[in-house]
Design a protein around this motif. Structure first.
Motif, mmCIF file in Angstrom:
data_model
loop_
_atom_site.group_PDB
_atom_site.id
_atom_site.type_symbol
_atom_site.label_atom_id
_atom_site.label_comp_id
_atom_site.label_asym_id
_atom_site.label_seq_id
_atom_site.Cartn_x
_atom_site.Cartn_y
_atom_site.Cartn_z
ATOM 1 N N PRO A 114 -32.257 -23.309 8.151
ATOM 2 C CA PRO A 114 -31.793 -23.536 9.523
ATOM 3 C C PRO A 114 -32.676 -22.770 10.506
ATOM 4 O O PRO A 114 -33.198 -21.698 10.175
ATOM 5 C CB PRO A 114 -30.369 -22.976 9.541
ATOM 6 N N VAL A 137 -32.450 -20.508 12.735
ATOM 7 C CA VAL A 137 -31.632 -19.414 13.253
ATOM 8 C C VAL A 137 -32.365 -18.105 12.971
ATOM 9 O O VAL A 137 -33.179 -18.018 12.050
ATOM 10 C CB VAL A 137 -30.229 -19.395 12.602
ATOM 11 N N SER A 176 -33.114 -16.637 9.505
ATOM 12 C CA SER A 176 -34.096 -17.322 8.653
ATOM 13 C C SER A 176 -35.459 -16.641 8.689
ATOM 14 O O SER A 176 -36.281 -16.866 7.801
ATOM 15 C CB SER A 176 -34.221 -18.791 9.055
ATOM 16 N N ARG A 224 -35.538 -27.530 20.662
ATOM 17 C CA ARG A 224 -34.254 -28.135 21.005
ATOM 18 C C ARG A 224 -34.144 -29.481 20.290
ATOM 19 O O ARG A 224 -35.148 -30.124 20.029
ATOM 20 C CB ARG A 224 -34.139 -28.362 22.522
ATOM 21 N N ARG A 225 -32.910 -29.878 20.005
ATOM 22 C CA ARG A 225 -32.671 -31.166 19.349
ATOM 23 C C ARG A 225 -31.981 -32.120 20.300
ATOM 24 O O ARG A 225 -31.115 -31.711 21.061
ATOM 25 C CB ARG A 225 -31.762 -30.991 18.130
ATOM 26 N N THR A 285 -27.715 -33.072 18.501
ATOM 27 C CA THR A 285 -27.237 -31.738 18.123
ATOM 28 C C THR A 285 -26.319 -31.751 16.903
ATOM 29 O O THR A 285 -26.047 -30.714 16.332
ATOM 30 C CB THR A 285 -26.505 -31.072 19.305
ATOM 31 N N HIS A 293 -26.863 -32.726 13.859
ATOM 32 C CA HIS A 293 -27.499 -32.431 12.575
ATOM 33 C C HIS A 293 -28.031 -31.017 12.469
ATOM 34 O O HIS A 293 -28.395 -30.574 11.389
ATOM 35 C CB HIS A 293 -28.631 -33.433 12.303
ATOM 36 N N GLY A 294 -28.116 -30.300 13.547
ATOM 37 C CA GLY A 294 -28.613 -28.927 13.502
ATOM 38 C C GLY A 294 -30.124 -28.852 13.431
ATOM 39 O O GLY A 294 -30.791 -29.758 12.946
ATOM 40 N N ARG A 295 -30.640 -27.760 13.943
ATOM 41 C CA ARG A 295 -32.085 -27.543 13.916
ATOM 42 C C ARG A 295 -32.466 -26.892 12.594
ATOM 43 O O ARG A 295 -31.815 -25.968 12.134
ATOM 44 C CB ARG A 295 -32.503 -26.659 15.087
ATOM 45 N N ARG A 296 -33.536 -27.380 12.021
ATOM 46 C CA ARG A 296 -34.046 -26.845 10.755
ATOM 47 C C ARG A 296 -35.567 -26.802 10.829
ATOM 48 O O ARG A 296 -36.175 -27.506 11.623
ATOM 49 C CB ARG A 296 -33.630 -27.726 9.576
ATOM 50 N N ASP A 324 -40.647 -28.531 12.256
ATOM 51 C CA ASP A 324 -39.253 -28.473 12.685
ATOM 52 C C ASP A 324 -38.800 -29.824 13.191
ATOM 53 O O ASP A 324 -39.610 -30.684 13.528
ATOM 54 C CB ASP A 324 -39.062 -27.402 13.767
#
Length: 136
Positions: A10, A12, A15, A57-58, A61, A63-66, A84
């Motif tokens: 993720p 975050v 990570s 930024r996605r 939102t 699916h989350g940022r990875r 990313d």
């Protein structure tokens, strides 16, 4: 020799620890005794990963940022590819300069560029792809 390592995590702040642990294990497996080169490459990698975590930024939102990190050796180069799932980044790496000393931030890309032999960015397949290269 462990010439390849990869993670998918993720986007975050915690990570960054995984990035550093993965890098350390990978580097130690290469058997390269060059602390200066290790410091340069690891510093650049952490700076780019931190920028991805802080700035991407996605649009979707849900699916989350990875981001994914692939570390490898190609010919005479050490290569890290960080990609990313964020919105396309519009950046001209040739225009990046070091921030003023009194500024609190804005040094990450400049430090990475100074530390590496090559830094590239492109948007491909819905992903921002950062390629970091350090000559062996």
């Amino acid at each position: 020799m462990n010439a390849h390592a990869s993670i998918d995590v993720p986007a975050v702040p915690t990570s960054l620890d995984v990035v550093q642990d993965t890098f350390a294990t990978w580097w130690d497996g290469l058997g390269i005794d060059d602390p200066q080169r290790r410091f340069r490459f690891e510093t650049a990698l952490v700076e780019i990963a931190a920028n991805v975590i802080e700035h991407t930024r996605r649009a979707d939102t849900g699916h989350g940022r990875r981001f994914m990190l692939d570390l490898g050796v190609e010919d005479d180069e050490l290569v890290a590819v960080l990609s990313d799932n964020g919105m396309p980044v519009d950046i001209d790496l040739s225009a990046v300069t070091m921030a003023d000393p009194e500024d609190e931030g804005g040094r990450g890309l400049a430090l990475a560029i100074a530390a590496l032999d090559r830094l590239e960015h492109r948007h491909e397949g819905g992903r921002n792809v950062w390629t970091l290269v350090c000559a062996r």
